[in-house]
Design a protein around this motif. Structure first.
Motif, short mmCIF file in Angstrom:
data_model
loop_
_atom_site.label_atom_id
_atom_site.label_comp_id
_atom_site.label_asym_id
_atom_site.label_seq_id
_atom_site.Cartn_x
_atom_site.Cartn_y
_atom_site.Cartn_z
N THR A 159 -1.53 -0.09 4.73
CA THR A 159 -2.91 0.52 4.19
C THR A 159 -2.92 1.76 3.24
OG1 THR A 159 -3.55 2.02 6.10
CG2 THR A 159 -4.12 -0.55 6.03
N ASP A 160 -1.90 2.40 3.20
CA ASP A 160 -1.79 3.45 2.34
C ASP A 160 -1.54 2.90 0.96
OD1 ASP A 160 -0.85 6.71 1.75
OD2 ASP A 160 0.48 5.46 0.85
N PRO A 161 -2.50 3.51 0.01
CA PRO A 161 -2.34 2.64 -1.38
C PRO A 161 -1.04 2.81 -2.09
CG PRO A 161 -4.30 4.23 -1.11
CD PRO A 161 -3.47 4.61 0.07
N THR A 162 -0.33 3.88 -2.01
CA THR A 162 1.09 3.85 -2.71
C THR A 162 1.86 2.78 -2.09
OG1 THR A 162 0.69 6.12 -3.27
CG2 THR A 162 2.97 5.20 -3.26
N ILE A 163 1.91 2.68 -0.79
CA ILE A 163 2.91 1.71 0.00
C ILE A 163 2.24 0.34 -0.20
CG2 ILE A 163 3.74 1.08 2.31
CD1 ILE A 163 3.79 4.15 3.09
N TYR A 164 1.20 0.19 -0.17
CA TYR A 164 0.39 -1.04 -0.43
C TYR A 164 0.66 -1.91 -1.68
CZ TYR A 164 -2.78 -5.10 -0.68
OH TYR A 164 -3.14 -6.43 -0.93
N ARG A 165 0.78 -0.82 -2.86
CA ARG A 165 1.14 -1.29 -4.02
C ARG A 165 2.49 -2.13 -4.11
NH1 ARG A 165 -3.24 -1.95 -4.17
NH2 ARG A 165 -4.81 -0.72 -5.46
N PHE A 166 3.50 -1.53 -3.39
CA PHE A 166 4.84 -2.18 -3.14
C PHE A 166 4.76 -3.43 -2.38
CE2 PHE A 166 6.39 2.00 -4.47
CZ PHE A 166 7.14 1.64 -5.21
N TYR A 167 3.86 -3.66 -1.35
CA TYR A 167 3.63 -4.90 -0.61
C TYR A 167 2.90 -5.87 -1.66
CZ TYR A 167 1.17 -7.90 2.66
OH TYR A 167 0.74 -9.10 3.63
N GLU A 168 1.89 -5.35 -2.31
CA GLU A 168 1.65 -6.17 -3.55
C GLU A 168 2.58 -6.84 -4.59
OE1 GLU A 168 -2.61 -5.76 -6.04
OE2 GLU A 168 -1.51 -4.21 -6.27
N VAL A 169 3.35 -6.00 -5.17
CA VAL A 169 4.35 -6.07 -5.93
C VAL A 169 5.38 -7.21 -5.39
CG1 VAL A 169 6.46 -5.23 -7.15
CG2 VAL A 169 4.43 -4.00 -7.38
N LEU A 170 5.54 -7.44 -4.16
CA LEU A 170 6.43 -8.23 -3.54
C LEU A 170 5.64 -9.62 -3.42
CD1 LEU A 170 8.76 -6.30 -0.88
CD2 LEU A 170 9.22 -7.13 -3.17
N GLN A 171 4.46 -9.42 -2.96
CA GLN A 171 3.64 -10.82 -3.16
C GLN A 171 3.64 -11.41 -4.41
OE1 GLN A 171 0.11 -11.17 -0.78
NE2 GLN A 171 0.22 -9.03 0.17
N VAL A 172 3.48 -10.48 -5.44
CA VAL A 172 3.16 -11.19 -6.69
C VAL A 172 4.56 -11.51 -7.26
CG1 VAL A 172 2.49 -10.87 -9.07
CG2 VAL A 172 1.00 -9.99 -7.13
N TYR A 173 5.63 -10.65 -7.34
CA TYR A 173 6.92 -10.88 -7.71
C TYR A 173 7.84 -11.31 -6.98
CZ TYR A 173 4.52 -8.89 -11.76
OH TYR A 173 3.65 -8.92 -12.65
#
Length: 155
Positions: free
Chosen positions: A91-105
């Motif tokens: 849920t931390d925005p910085t860590i979530y962005r890496f989760y999002e990157v891995l979902q997309v890329y």
């Protein structure tokens, strides 16, 4: 009755909280701490946040610089439970962005690894990482380099 010589059990999470507090109190950077420990900044930060075990000399150097006690120094040397986030989806925005990157890329990264190397994975054990700032007129950019050894599947 417990012996008075027993030190209270400091956890790696407790040690990480003590590190963050001492770092702020002393006005230190992760780079300064890494220099004192004698290891790369990404590894040192990971270790002090509880994800790597430190040697006795590394733990002593960090604890000395941060003015932390023997109990914290001992916690630095414990084997970690790696990858232990508070929730499966961060849920931390910085860590979530890496989760999002891995979902997309993630599928793209997987395909490109397989195309270049064959059937296998990138190691997170034999691994290096670096985080840098890249100046850009449209806004500074974060450059994260993940460098893992290729491990082929063996059947």
């Amino acid at each position: 009755m417990a012996s008075s010589s027993i030190v209270s059990a400091m956890t790696k999470q407790g040690a990480a909280a003590a590190v963050r507090h001492a770092k702020a109190r002393l006005g230190l950077t992760w780079t300064q701490i890494a220099e004192a420990v004698g290891r790369p900044v990404a590894w040192t930060t990971s270790a002090l946040l509880g994800q790597q075990p430190m040697s006795e000399a590394e733990a002593k150097a960090a604890a000395s610089l941060l003015d932390l006690g023997e109990d914290v120094q001992q916690a630095f040397r414990l084997q970690p439970t790696r990858g232990a986030l508070d929730s499966p989806i961060p849920t931390d925005p910085t860590i979530y962005r890496f989760y999002e990157v891995l979902q997309v890329y993630g599928p793209t990264i997987k395909e490109l690894i397989h195309e270049e190397f064959g059937d296998g994975i990138m190691s997170a054990i034999n691994f290096r990482m670096d985080v840098k700032r890249e100046r850009d007129p449209t806004g500074d950019r974060v450059v994260v380099v993940l460098n893992g050894k290729f491990l082929p599947y063996q059947w």
